[in-house]
Enzyme design. Structure first.
Site, PDB file in Angstrom:
ATOM      1  N   HIS A 103      -4.031   1.663  10.823  1.00  0.00           N
ATOM      2  CA  HIS A 103      -4.975   2.560  11.501  1.00  0.00           C
ATOM      3  C   HIS A 103      -6.241   2.817  10.690  1.00  0.00           C
ATOM      4  O   HIS A 103      -7.221   3.347  11.216  1.00  0.00           O
ATOM      5  CB  HIS A 103      -4.297   3.881  11.888  1.00  0.00           C
ATOM      6  CG  HIS A 103      -4.045   4.821  10.753  1.00  0.00           C
ATOM      7  ND1 HIS A 103      -3.804   6.162  10.945  1.00  0.00           N
ATOM      8  CD2 HIS A 103      -3.988   4.627   9.416  1.00  0.00           C
ATOM      9  CE1 HIS A 103      -3.612   6.748   9.776  1.00  0.00           C
ATOM     10  NE2 HIS A 103      -3.715   5.839   8.836  1.00  0.00           N
ATOM     11  N   GLY A 127       0.826  -1.207   0.000  1.00  0.00           N
ATOM     12  CA  GLY A 127       0.000   0.000   0.000  1.00  0.00           C
ATOM     13  C   GLY A 127       0.850   1.241   0.000  1.00  0.00           C
ATOM     14  O   GLY A 127       0.515   2.243   0.641  1.00  0.00           O
ATOM     15  N   GLY A 128       1.957   1.203  -0.750  1.00  0.00           N
ATOM     16  CA  GLY A 128       2.972   2.252  -0.678  1.00  0.00           C
ATOM     17  C   GLY A 128       2.764   3.442  -1.583  1.00  0.00           C
ATOM     18  O   GLY A 128       3.678   4.258  -1.720  1.00  0.00           O
ATOM     19  N   ASP A 163       0.472  -1.212  -4.715  1.00  0.00           N
ATOM     20  CA  ASP A 163      -0.742  -0.442  -4.458  1.00  0.00           C
ATOM     21  C   ASP A 163      -1.749  -0.823  -5.533  1.00  0.00           C
ATOM     22  O   ASP A 163      -1.492  -1.721  -6.339  1.00  0.00           O
ATOM     23  CB  ASP A 163      -0.470   1.071  -4.435  1.00  0.00           C
ATOM     24  CG  ASP A 163      -1.388   1.793  -3.449  1.00  0.00           C
ATOM     25  OD1 ASP A 163      -2.612   1.781  -3.659  1.00  0.00           O
ATOM     26  OD2 ASP A 163      -0.892   2.371  -2.465  1.00  0.00           O
TER      27      ASP A 163
END
Length: 468
Positions: free
Chosen positions: A348, A272-273, A295
Site C-alpha cells: 500500500h 521489510g519486517g 529491512d
C-alpha cells in the site's frame, strides 16, 4: 425518509447489542479495552457501528450531513492541538476530584496555551465524545482521550519534548501523524487531480505531498522524512507505526495463512519486517520454522536486542536471523528454497509499477513450492455485488461482507481502511487495493492468488499467492 430501512437498521443495533451484552456478561468485566479487543466482540461491534452510522445518514437532512463531513478537518486540527500541548497528560497528572478534572484556565496555565481558545477546541472534541466537560469550562479525560496518553509526567514532557512518544503505545503519535503531515498532504489532492500534468501520473513524485511543503516537488515522502531537519517527524512516524501495530492483537498474523502446516526446517522471509515484531508469533507458535527478517541496515541492527528481550530462545537456537536488504533489489543469493515470503503492509506504500518491481524480485527467488503472503488492507466495494468481470481472484472469504441491510463493505465501521487509502494517495500516490487489483499486480509479476482471508475477524486481511 425510508422508515423500513430505519427500522431494519434499528433491529440490527438491538440484536448486536444483545449479543455484546451476553459476551460482556461472560467476561465479568466492564473494561472497554479488555472486551472489545477480543475476536468474538468484533463482528457485533462492527454491526452496531455500521448500522448506527448508516442510520444517521438516513435521518439527517442531506445538507447537514454534508456540512458535517466538509468540516471534519476541524476534528483533526483539534486532536493535533491536544496531543501537541499535552492536555491528556495534564489532566491525568494534575486533575482534581474523582474525575480528575481541571478548569481550562488551569490547563492553559500548565501548557501556556490561551485558555479561551483551548476551551473551544476541547468543547468540540467533547461534543464528539473525546474528553468530558463535567461542568462549564471544566474538562476531564474519558476512555477515548486516555488512549492518547503517553504515560509521561508533565515534567518529563517539558524536559524532553522530543521523547514524548518513547515507550508509549504509539496512538498519540499516530494521531499526530494523521492530523499533521497526512492532513497537510491531503489538502493538495484536488490540485493534483485537476492538473492535466499530474492527474494521470502514478509516480511517487506526483503525490499530493509533492505540493504540500516547501521543497518537496522532487522528493518522495520517505526521503523527506529522513532529512536531518525532519528528525522529530521521522521519530514520530516510527512511533506512529507502533501505534498502528498496537491496534491489532499480537497474534493477528496467525489469523489467515496456516503457518503450522509448513514442514520442519521451512524458511520464512519477512520482507521489510522491521525488527520482526509482527512475525514473532510465527516463531513462537511454530518451532519448526526458521525466520529471516529483512529491512534496511539501521533497522535490522536493532532487531537482535528486540528478540533477546522477547524471544531469546529462538535467537539462541538460531531460529531467527537478520538481513539488511532493499526489496527493490534481487533477493540475497543465499536465500534458496524459501517456503514463504511475507510482505506485510508494504504494497500500500507504493504505486503499481513499484509493487510489480518488488514482487518480481521475490518471484525470481521462488521455487515452484514457494508461497507469498501479502498482509494489507483489502478493500471491499460498497455495492452488494463484488464481482469484477474477468478477474481471477482465487478462493474468496464468504464472511467478508456485512449482512444486509448494512452496506456490503461495513460502511463507516470500516471507514479507516478507506481513509488509509486516501492517506496513501496523499502521501505516496499509492493506494489500498481490492482483490481484483491485487490480482492485476500479481499476474504480471508471475503469481496467482489461491487464498483470500478477508473477513474482519482476521484483523489484518491476507492474500496467499503461488508462482505461475
Amino acid at each position: 425518509m425510508d422508515i423500513k430501512q430505519i427500522e431494519a437498521l434499528s433491529s440490527v443495533i438491538s440484536a448486536s447489542a444483545a449479543q455484546l451484552k451476553e459476551l460482556q456478561d461472560s467476561l465479568k468485566t466492564t473494561q472497554h479495552s479488555a472486551s472489545t479487543a477480543r475476536a468474538e466482540f468484533l463482528k457485533p461491534s462492527l454491526e452496531v457501528v455500521a448500522a448506527a452510522s448508516q442510520l444517521i445518514a438516513l435521518v439527517r437532512t442531506p445538507e447537514r450531513y454534508l456540512m458535517d463531513m466538509s468540516t471534519g478537518h476541524q476534528l483533526s486540527s483539534s486532536l493535533r492541538v491536544v496531543v501537541e500541548t499535552n492536555v491528556v497528560e495534564i489532566l491525568r497528572e494534575k486533575g482534581k476530584g474523582p474525575k480528575k478534572a481541571l478548569h481550562i484556565k488551569e490547563i492553559g496555565a500548565y501548557n501556556r496555551v490561551n485558555y479561551l481558545k483551548l476551551g473551544r477546541v476541547m468543547r468540540l472534541l467533547a461534543t464528539h465524545h473525546v474528553f468530558e466537560e463535567v461542568s462549564p469550562n471544566v474538562f476531564a479525560n474519558n476512555t477515548i482521550s486516555l488512549a492518547m496518553d503517553t504515560g509521561k509526567s508533565l515534567a518529563q514532557l517539558e524536559a524532553a519534548p522530543e521523547e514524548k512518544y518513547d515507550g508509549s503505545n504509539g496512538i498519540a503519535a499516530l494521531v499526530g501523524l494523521f492530523s499533521d503531515e497526512t492532513m497537510h498532504n491531503s489538502v493538495g489532492i484536488a490540485e493534483i487531480l485537476k492538473s492535466p500534468e499530474t492527474t494521470n501520473s502514478f509516480s511517487p513524485f506526483d503525490a499530493p505531498f509533492s505540493i504540500a511543503w516547501p521543497g518537496t516537488r522532487n522528493i518522495k515522502m520517505y526521503d523527506w522524512l529522513n532529512l536531518p531537519e525532519n528528525k522529530p517527524r521521522l521519530k514520530r512516524f516510527g512511533m506512529a507505526m507502533n501505534g498502528m501495530n498496537s491496534m491489532t492483537p499480537p497474534d493477528a498474523i496467525l489469523r489467515g495463512f496456516n503457518w503450522s502446516s509448513l514442514a520442519p526446517g521451512s524458511i520464512v522471509v519477512d520482507c521489510g519486517g522491521g525488527v520482526g515484531s509482527v512475525s514473532l508469533p510465527i516463531v513462537q507458535t511454530c518451532p519448526q520454522i526458521h525466520l529471516i527478517v529483512q529491512d534496511t541496515g539501521p533497522v535490522v541492527a536493532e532487531a537482535p536486542a528486540f528478540w533477546k528481550a522477547n524471544q531469546p530462545e529462538a535467537l539462541a537456537q538460531g531460529r531467527v536471523s537478520f538481513q539488511a536488504h532493499n526489496f527493490f533489489e534481487p533477493q540475497p543469493a543465499e536465500n534458496t528454497n524459501i517456503a514463504v515470503y511475507l510482505l506485510r503492509m508494504i504494497m500500500h506504500n507504493w504505486p503499481d509499477a513499484e509493487c510489480v518491481q518488488i514482487l518480481k524480485r521475490v518471484r525470481a527467488a521462488c521455487t515452484p513450492n514457494t508461497r507469498i503472503v501479502i498482509v494489507d488492507n483489502i478493500m471491499l466495494y460498497a455495492s452488494r455485488d463484488q464481482t469484477v468481470e474477468g478477474a481471477d481472484v482465487g478462493a474468496q472469504d464468504p464472511d467478508a461482507l456485512a449482512p444486509e441491510p448494512l452496506l456490503a463493505n461495513w460502511g463507516a465501521a470500516n471507514s479507516l481502511s478507506y481513509k488509509q487509502d486516501i492517506n496513501m494517495l496523499s502521501n505516496h500516490n499509492a493506494c489500498e487495493r481490492t482483490v481484483p487489483e491485487f490480482a492485476d499486480l500479481l499476474g504480471p509479476a508471475g503469481f496467482k492468488i489461491v487464498e483470500v482471508h478477508q473477513a474482519h475477524q482476521s484483523w489484518l486481511p491476507q492474500i496467499v499467492a503461488v508462482p505461475i
